[in-house]
Every structure is written in C-alpha cells, then in structure tokens.
Design a protein around this motif. Structure first.
Motif, mmCIF file in Angstrom:
data_model
loop_
_atom_site.group_PDB
_atom_site.id
_atom_site.type_symbol
_atom_site.label_atom_id
_atom_site.label_comp_id
_atom_site.label_asym_id
_atom_site.label_seq_id
_atom_site.Cartn_x
_atom_site.Cartn_y
_atom_site.Cartn_z
ATOM 1 N N ASP A 1 0.550 -1.232 -0.060
ATOM 2 C CA ASP A 1 0.100 -0.045 0.218
ATOM 3 C C ASP A 1 0.879 1.374 0.198
ATOM 4 O OD1 ASP A 1 -2.774 -1.331 -0.096
ATOM 5 O OD2 ASP A 1 -2.063 -1.894 1.881
ATOM 6 N N SER A 2 0.975 1.792 -1.249
ATOM 7 C CA SER A 2 1.368 3.099 -0.850
ATOM 8 C C SER A 2 0.714 4.016 -2.063
ATOM 9 C CB SER A 2 2.736 2.817 -1.932
ATOM 10 O OG SER A 2 2.376 2.175 -3.138
ATOM 11 N N THR A 3 -0.001 4.696 -1.496
ATOM 12 C CA THR A 3 -0.732 5.890 -2.266
ATOM 13 C C THR A 3 -0.492 7.003 -1.154
ATOM 14 O OG1 THR A 3 -2.901 5.892 -0.637
ATOM 15 C CG2 THR A 3 -2.734 4.219 -2.675
ATOM 16 N N PRO A 4 -0.843 8.199 -1.884
ATOM 17 C CA PRO A 4 -0.145 9.354 -1.084
ATOM 18 C C PRO A 4 -1.748 9.903 0.134
ATOM 19 C CG PRO A 4 -0.864 9.833 -3.592
ATOM 20 C CD PRO A 4 -1.181 8.344 -3.150
ATOM 21 N N ASN A 5 -2.747 9.206 -0.140
ATOM 22 C CA ASN A 5 -3.814 9.422 0.878
ATOM 23 C C ASN A 5 -3.542 9.076 2.546
ATOM 24 O OD1 ASN A 5 -4.337 6.992 0.199
ATOM 25 N ND2 ASN A 5 -7.115 7.688 0.612
ATOM 26 N N ILE A 6 -2.419 7.908 2.238
ATOM 27 C CA ILE A 6 -2.107 7.210 3.550
ATOM 28 C C ILE A 6 -0.685 7.961 4.249
ATOM 29 C CG2 ILE A 6 -0.771 5.185 4.322
ATOM 30 C CD1 ILE A 6 -2.075 3.375 2.473
ATOM 31 N N GLN B 1 5.542 -1.243 4.545
ATOM 32 C CA GLN B 1 5.370 -1.278 3.251
ATOM 33 C C GLN B 1 6.432 -1.595 2.569
ATOM 34 O OE1 GLN B 1 1.630 -1.904 2.647
ATOM 35 N NE2 GLN B 1 1.711 -2.112 4.509
ATOM 36 N N TYR B 2 7.265 -0.723 3.227
ATOM 37 C CA TYR B 2 8.766 -0.489 2.659
ATOM 38 C C TYR B 2 9.117 -2.175 2.089
ATOM 39 C CZ TYR B 2 8.264 4.077 2.948
ATOM 40 O OH TYR B 2 7.036 5.341 3.405
ATOM 41 N N TYR B 3 9.267 -2.803 2.685
ATOM 42 C CA TYR B 3 10.116 -4.064 3.238
ATOM 43 C C TYR B 3 9.089 -4.835 3.389
ATOM 44 C CZ TYR B 3 12.460 -1.263 6.292
ATOM 45 O OH TYR B 3 13.366 0.227 6.921
ATOM 46 N N TRP B 4 7.762 -4.914 2.701
ATOM 47 C CA TRP B 4 6.928 -6.407 2.545
ATOM 48 C C TRP B 4 5.944 -6.244 2.184
ATOM 49 C CZ3 TRP B 4 7.916 -11.254 5.711
ATOM 50 C CH2 TRP B 4 8.640 -10.547 6.397
ATOM 51 N N THR B 5 5.275 -7.374 0.897
ATOM 52 C CA THR B 5 4.328 -6.845 -0.141
ATOM 53 C C THR B 5 3.231 -7.786 0.795
ATOM 54 O OG1 THR B 5 5.153 -9.116 -1.783
ATOM 55 C CG2 THR B 5 5.846 -6.504 -2.084
ATOM 56 N N CYS C 1 -3.593 -5.110 11.293
ATOM 57 C CA CYS C 1 -3.447 -3.657 11.182
ATOM 58 C C CYS C 1 -1.562 -4.947 10.645
ATOM 59 C CB CYS C 1 -3.464 -3.674 12.535
ATOM 60 S SG CYS C 1 -2.892 -1.516 12.816
ATOM 61 N N MET C 2 -1.452 -3.347 10.096
ATOM 62 C CA MET C 2 0.197 -3.300 8.691
ATOM 63 C C MET C 2 0.353 -1.669 9.441
ATOM 64 S SD MET C 2 -0.548 -4.773 5.653
ATOM 65 C CE MET C 2 -1.728 -4.394 5.005
ATOM 66 N N SER C 3 1.700 -1.900 9.511
ATOM 67 C CA SER C 3 2.167 -0.332 9.653
ATOM 68 C C SER C 3 2.632 0.870 8.411
ATOM 69 C CB SER C 3 3.256 0.187 10.731
ATOM 70 O OG SER C 3 4.654 -0.961 9.759
ATOM 71 N N THR C 4 2.352 1.537 8.011
ATOM 72 C CA THR C 4 2.754 2.198 6.661
ATOM 73 C C THR C 4 4.184 2.205 6.398
ATOM 74 O OG1 THR C 4 3.468 4.024 8.033
ATOM 75 C CG2 THR C 4 1.152 3.844 6.587
ATOM 76 N N ASP D 1 -5.500 -17.311 3.548
ATOM 77 C CA ASP D 1 -4.254 -17.286 3.868
ATOM 78 C C ASP D 1 -3.713 -16.170 2.957
ATOM 79 O OD1 ASP D 1 -4.251 -19.392 5.645
ATOM 80 O OD2 ASP D 1 -3.708 -21.044 4.127
ATOM 81 N N ILE D 2 -2.726 -15.319 3.464
ATOM 82 C CA ILE D 2 -2.545 -13.627 3.600
ATOM 83 C C ILE D 2 -1.531 -14.065 3.266
ATOM 84 C CG2 ILE D 2 -2.270 -11.659 3.401
ATOM 85 C CD1 ILE D 2 -5.054 -12.002 2.809
ATOM 86 N N LYS D 3 -0.385 -14.078 1.767
ATOM 87 C CA LYS D 3 1.096 -14.271 2.020
ATOM 88 C C LYS D 3 2.256 -13.223 1.945
ATOM 89 C CE LYS D 3 0.832 -18.438 -0.320
ATOM 90 N NZ LYS D 3 0.656 -18.848 -1.818
ATOM 91 N N PHE D 4 2.348 -12.596 2.881
ATOM 92 C CA PHE D 4 3.746 -11.867 2.964
ATOM 93 C C PHE D 4 4.426 -11.877 2.638
ATOM 94 C CE2 PHE D 4 0.391 -11.356 5.825
ATOM 95 C CZ PHE D 4 -0.209 -9.646 6.004
ATOM 96 N N ARG D 5 5.437 -11.195 1.885
ATOM 97 C CA ARG D 5 6.976 -11.755 0.972
ATOM 98 C C ARG D 5 7.164 -10.505 1.577
ATOM 99 N NH1 ARG D 5 5.346 -12.674 -4.070
ATOM 100 N NH2 ARG D 5 5.042 -14.716 -3.633
ATOM 101 N N CYS D 6 8.816 -11.114 2.273
ATOM 102 C CA CYS D 6 10.143 -10.153 2.617
ATOM 103 C C CYS D 6 10.878 -9.414 1.177
ATOM 104 C CB CYS D 6 10.276 -10.791 3.178
ATOM 105 S SG CYS D 6 12.608 -9.754 3.566
#
Length: 133
Positions: A78-83, A128-132, A122-125, A99-104
């Motif tokens: 998630d990388s939109t300007p409104n976040i 988003q830099y480190y994980w998809t 919940c995820m932090s902004t 299942d949600i897969k988190f990829r480093c």
C-alpha cells in the motif's frame, strides 16, 4: 453481531482481481492491488468499531470479501499518497477463511497469515517498504 450482519448485508461489493471489495471514506487508489474506490461516508456501524482502535484517525475503510478458493489478494504494497506517514492500515476480511502471504522485499522469504471470516489485521505504513502482501 451488528457488525457481522452489516458486512453480510452489503451488496455493493466490486469484484476485481480475485476478490470483492467495498470502500467507504476517502477515495483510495492503489494501482498495485487493483483497487480504485469511492467517496461514500463511513457507516456508523463501522465507526463504532473504529472508535475501539488505537488509531482513531481513519480516513478510508475497505472491506474485502472472499467467497471461495479462486479468490485472492494480488501481491502489493500500500503506497498511495492519501495514506498518512506513520498511519496504521487495518484490513477487515469477510467470507471464507483465506491465507494472506507476506513476502519480504529484501530477502524474498514468505510468511502466511490465516484470516478468518469477520477478522481484522493491522499493518504499519513502514511495513509497506519491507513487505508485500
């Protein structure tokens, strides 16, 4: 529960890229995940839940509904300007367990989270830099 009934009763889901979503609040356009959604007011039923969260500055709510094995959430960050920087990203999932897969991004390793009907994660902004996901 009131929230459970509300989620089931929503008939305005948009089906795209493997799942159905509905968004309330500010327009959210994440071309990485295929979501581009509208500007309706966040319903009072959802506001009652938001008031219980540590981060009460919520400007957009997306509900994701899974209805079977062919549903999926495309890998994205998630990388939109409104976040807002430092904001939390809460995801509510309704329908079948998935299942949600988190990829480093740096190591290419993968972890999974099983998400049940009517659950939230919940995820932090910063994540988003480190994980998809």
């Amino acid at each position: 529960s009131e929230l459970g009934n509300f989620l089931i009763e929503q008939n305005k889901y948009t089906t795209k890229k493997g799942r159905s979503t509905i968004t309330f609040g500010e327009s959210y356009d994440n071309s990485n995940s295929g979501d581009a959604t509208g500007t309706s007011e966040i319903p009072k039923t959802l506001m009652k839940v938001i008031e219980l969260l540590p981060d009460k500055c919520i400007n957009s709510v997306t509900l994701t509904r899974y209805t079977g094995d062919n549903n999926y959430l495309p890998q994205h960050s998630d990388s939109t300007p409104n976040i807002k920087p430092g904001a939390s990203i809460y995801t509510v999932s309704v329908g079948d367990t998935c299942d949600i897969k988190f990829r480093c991004k740096m190591k290419g390793t993968e972890d999974a989270l099983t998400v049940a009907d009517s659950s939230m994660y919940c995820m932090s902004t910063t994540s988003q830099y480190y994980w998809t996901h």
